[in-house]
Design an enzyme around this catalytic site. Structure first.
Site, PDB file in Angstrom:
ATOM      1  N   ASP A 104     -67.898 -96.428 -23.063  1.00 31.34           N
ATOM      2  CA  ASP A 104     -66.881 -95.564 -23.671  1.00 31.34           C
ATOM      3  C   ASP A 104     -65.564 -95.649 -22.911  1.00 31.34           C
ATOM      4  O   ASP A 104     -65.551 -95.948 -21.711  1.00 31.34           O
ATOM      5  CB  ASP A 104     -67.314 -94.091 -23.639  1.00 31.34           C
ATOM      6  CG  ASP A 104     -68.568 -93.831 -24.432  1.00 31.34           C
ATOM      7  OD1 ASP A 104     -68.879 -94.637 -25.327  1.00 31.34           O
ATOM      8  OD2 ASP A 104     -69.231 -92.817 -24.133  1.00 31.34           O
TER       9      ASP A 104
HETATM   10  N1  URA Z   1     -73.767 -93.621 -22.745  1.00 29.88           N
HETATM   11  C1  URA Z   1     -72.620 -92.964 -23.029  1.00 29.88           C
HETATM   12  O1  URA Z   1     -72.656 -91.829 -23.471  1.00 29.88           O
HETATM   13  N2  URA Z   1     -71.458 -93.588 -22.804  1.00 29.88           N
HETATM   14  C2  URA Z   1     -71.363 -94.836 -22.298  1.00 29.88           C
HETATM   15  O2  URA Z   1     -70.261 -95.362 -22.109  1.00 29.88           O
HETATM   16  C3  URA Z   1     -72.556 -95.504 -22.005  1.00 29.88           C
HETATM   17  C4  URA Z   1     -73.745 -94.868 -22.237  1.00 29.88           C
END
Ligand code: URA
Length: 280
Positions: A104
């Site tokens: 993310d």
């Molecule tokens: N899980 C999440 O919530 N975000 C990420 O970036 C990776 C795994």
């Protein structure tokens, strides 16, 4: 400028010796002119070389790196909203690499990047259940029953998550620092898992993936994978990754030398606990 037989070998046509034979037999043309004598040099950028009328080009070098992604970068090659992308952090690499999977915008940590399509497929395909470990700082305190729920699986987007390993590292100003290892790669999975148990993730960092460890790589920096790390990744899906190889790539050569087969090691304690003490 490079000799024609070396160029053909770089293209994977044959060995240099084999390429000389192919040239002698009149199957090779440069810019449409058949070449049969040795010693001809070509310009790799501008000359068009064909074998039996088909254009050949050098295979691009395969590159494997890990980046310690900071928050505030999108994990894409380009962004239509003009946000910073992880490509901005690896602009000194010549080859056209791309991110393997996704983190993310707000997540930090280990991001693999490569131009190896086969490896990308293996790492991202759900059938290979690639292990990923995150350190999350979440709001509130985490009790044993919450840990058990996360461990057994919680329902997100209507589907239960598969079992996770959960370790409480300690209390923070915000709440709790916790390590979680999952084997799926669902959208915002870790954030949603904590949401399902009533906690908000304030900070999230991936520390391990597919047997690789982020270690002390500084935030925003990248490094090339070692040969043993690449070899280990290439065995994904073949069932051939030895625990010695895992030790070597996760903890370095020294650990691999000290490696003991599983049956000679003391039994592991369970890796999850609700008492704020890391069971490692
Ligand atoms: N899980 C999440 O919530 N975000 C990420 O970036 C990776 C795994």
């Amino acid at each position: 400028m490079v000799r024609l037989q070396k160029y053909l070998a770089d293209c994977g046509v044959a060995s240099r010796r084999g390429s000389e034979e192919i040239i002698k037999s009149g199957r090779v043309a440069v810019g449409g002119e058949t070449v049969t004598e040795m010693g001809v040099k070509i310009d790799e950028e501008s000359d068009v070389v064909t074998v039996d009328g088909v254009r050949v080009r050098p295979r691009s070098k395969l590159v494997y790196i890990m980046l310690n992604k900071p928050a505030g970068f999108v994990t894409t090659v380009s962004d239509d909203k003009e946000r910073d992308t992880v490509m901005d952090l690896v602009s000194d690499i010549q080859e056209r690499i791309y991110p393997v999977g996704r983190l993310d915008y707000d997540t930090e940590g280990l991001l693999l990047m490569t131009n190896d399509g086969d490896l990308t497929y293996k790492i991202t395909h759900p059938k290979n259940n690639i292990e990923k470990t995150y350190v999350a700082e979440v709001t509130g305190s985490i009790d044993m029953s919450t840990i058990t729920r996360l461990h057994r699986g919680v329902v997100i987007d209507g589907v239960r998550t598969s079992p996770a390993e959960v370790t409480v590292i300690g209390a923070t100003q915000l709440g709790t620092k916790i390590e979680i290892t999952i084997h799926e790669g669902r959208n915002r999975q870790v954030r949603k898992m904590f949401e399902a148990v009533g906690c908000i993730v304030k900070r999230l960092k991936r520390t391990r993936e597919a047997g690789l460890t982020l270690g002390h790589l500084p935030l925003g920096k990248w490094r090339r994978l070692s040969e043993s790390e690449v070899n280990m990744l290439k065995k994904i899906g073949t069932g051939k990754v030895s625990s010695k190889e895992k030790s070597r790539s996760m903890y370095g050569e020294k650990a691999a030398k000290q490696h003991r087969p599983a049956e000679r090691r003391p039994k592991k304690k369970p890796r999850y606990s609700g008492n704020g003490i890391k069971n490692k």
